[in-house]
Write a protein that holds these residues in place. Structure first.
Motif, PDB file in Angstrom:
ATOM      1  N   GLN A  94      46.452  36.696  39.207  1.00  0.00           N
ATOM      2  CA  GLN A  94      45.526  35.564  39.071  1.00  0.00           C
ATOM      3  C   GLN A  94      44.265  35.862  39.862  1.00  0.00           C
ATOM      4  O   GLN A  94      44.334  36.440  40.942  1.00  0.00           O
ATOM      5  CB  GLN A  94      46.191  34.283  39.567  1.00  0.00           C
ATOM      6  N   LEU A  95      43.135  35.447  39.294  1.00  0.00           N
ATOM      7  CA  LEU A  95      41.849  35.808  39.867  1.00  0.00           C
ATOM      8  C   LEU A  95      41.020  34.570  40.175  1.00  0.00           C
ATOM      9  O   LEU A  95      41.039  33.601  39.407  1.00  0.00           O
ATOM     10  CB  LEU A  95      41.065  36.699  38.897  1.00  0.00           C
ATOM     11  N   GLN A  96      40.264  34.638  41.269  1.00  0.00           N
ATOM     12  CA  GLN A  96      39.346  33.562  41.620  1.00  0.00           C
ATOM     13  C   GLN A  96      38.041  34.167  42.104  1.00  0.00           C
ATOM     14  O   GLN A  96      38.022  34.853  43.126  1.00  0.00           O
ATOM     15  CB  GLN A  96      39.934  32.650  42.687  1.00  0.00           C
ATOM     16  N   ALA A 143      42.333  38.322  44.198  1.00  0.00           N
ATOM     17  CA  ALA A 143      43.462  38.457  43.287  1.00  0.00           C
ATOM     18  C   ALA A 143      44.752  38.091  44.002  1.00  0.00           C
ATOM     19  O   ALA A 143      44.948  38.462  45.159  1.00  0.00           O
ATOM     20  CB  ALA A 143      43.544  39.884  42.758  1.00  0.00           C
ATOM     21  N   SER A 144      45.582  37.359  43.320  1.00  0.00           N
ATOM     22  CA  SER A 144      46.894  37.050  43.862  1.00  0.00           C
ATOM     23  C   SER A 144      47.947  37.689  42.981  1.00  0.00           C
ATOM     24  O   SER A 144      47.731  37.910  41.799  1.00  0.00           O
ATOM     25  CB  SER A 144      47.102  35.533  43.927  1.00  0.00           C
ATOM     26  N   GLY A 145      49.058  37.958  43.561  1.00  0.00           N
ATOM     27  CA  GLY A 145      50.100  38.633  42.816  1.00  0.00           C
ATOM     28  C   GLY A 145      50.258  40.057  43.300  1.00  0.00           C
ATOM     29  O   GLY A 145      49.422  40.583  44.027  1.00  0.00           O
ATOM     30  N   ARG A 146      51.316  40.669  42.848  1.00  0.00           N
ATOM     31  CA  ARG A 146      51.612  42.010  43.309  1.00  0.00           C
ATOM     32  C   ARG A 146      50.902  43.057  42.465  1.00  0.00           C
ATOM     33  O   ARG A 146      50.415  42.773  41.389  1.00  0.00           O
ATOM     34  CB  ARG A 146      53.124  42.239  43.265  1.00  0.00           C
ATOM     35  N   SER A 147      50.849  44.242  42.978  1.00  0.00           N
ATOM     36  CA  SER A 147      50.374  45.410  42.241  1.00  0.00           C
ATOM     37  C   SER A 147      48.901  45.340  41.868  1.00  0.00           C
ATOM     38  O   SER A 147      48.503  45.848  40.814  1.00  0.00           O
ATOM     39  CB  SER A 147      51.212  45.621  40.963  1.00  0.00           C
ATOM     40  N   PHE A 148      48.095  44.707  42.726  1.00  0.00           N
ATOM     41  CA  PHE A 148      46.655  44.657  42.454  1.00  0.00           C
ATOM     42  C   PHE A 148      46.096  46.058  42.279  1.00  0.00           C
ATOM     43  O   PHE A 148      45.218  46.282  41.436  1.00  0.00           O
ATOM     44  CB  PHE A 148      45.946  43.937  43.607  1.00  0.00           C
ATOM     45  N   SER A 149      46.594  47.002  43.049  1.00  0.00           N
ATOM     46  CA  SER A 149      46.062  48.369  42.991  1.00  0.00           C
ATOM     47  C   SER A 149      46.333  49.040  41.652  1.00  0.00           C
ATOM     48  O   SER A 149      45.757  50.089  41.363  1.00  0.00           O
ATOM     49  CB  SER A 149      46.630  49.208  44.126  1.00  0.00           C
TER      50      SER A 149
END
Length: 118
Positions: free
Chosen positions: A2-4, A23-29
């Motif tokens: 999720q993005l803000q 960004a929220s959540g895992r694995s942003f990279s």
């Protein structure tokens, strides 16, 4: 993910702004990140992108040399530094995430308004 997006505002021509996208959540990279914009009465257009691995960056011709995209994977953040802003940069700016090197956008931020006065 999720993005803000945040950081928009009103600035005079020639000024600068820095947009942020959290960004929220895992694995942003694992996500390549893009910035798009939509000006009044126009279609949404690509502005800048940064690849998930290696950090390669890409820009629309209209912003090349003025805008810089960057990311901080430790903070789950992506940024768009905008310098020498022009009235034609006025738009709602959106961050977007796509997994790996996929073309399809997986997630959009809510948009942040940038207004450049002449």
């Amino acid at each position: 993910v999720q993005l803000q997006a945040s950081g928009g505002g009103l600035v005079q021509a020639g000024g600068s702004l820095r947009l942020s996208c959290a960004a929220s959540g895992r694995s942003f990279s694992s996500y390549s990140m893009d910035w798009f914009r939509r000006a009044p009465g126009k279609e949404r257009e690509f502005v800048a992108g940064i690849r998930w691995i290696g950090g390669s960056t890409y820009y629309a011709e209209s912003v090349k040399g003025r805008f810089t995209i960057s990311r901080d994977n430790a903070k789950n953040m992506v940024y768009l530094q905008m310098n020498n802003l022009k009235p034609e940069d006025t738009a709602v700016y959106y961050c977007a995430a796509k997994l790996g090197d996929n073309v399809k956008i997986d997630s959009w931020g809510q948009g942040t308004q940038v207004t450049v006065s002449s």
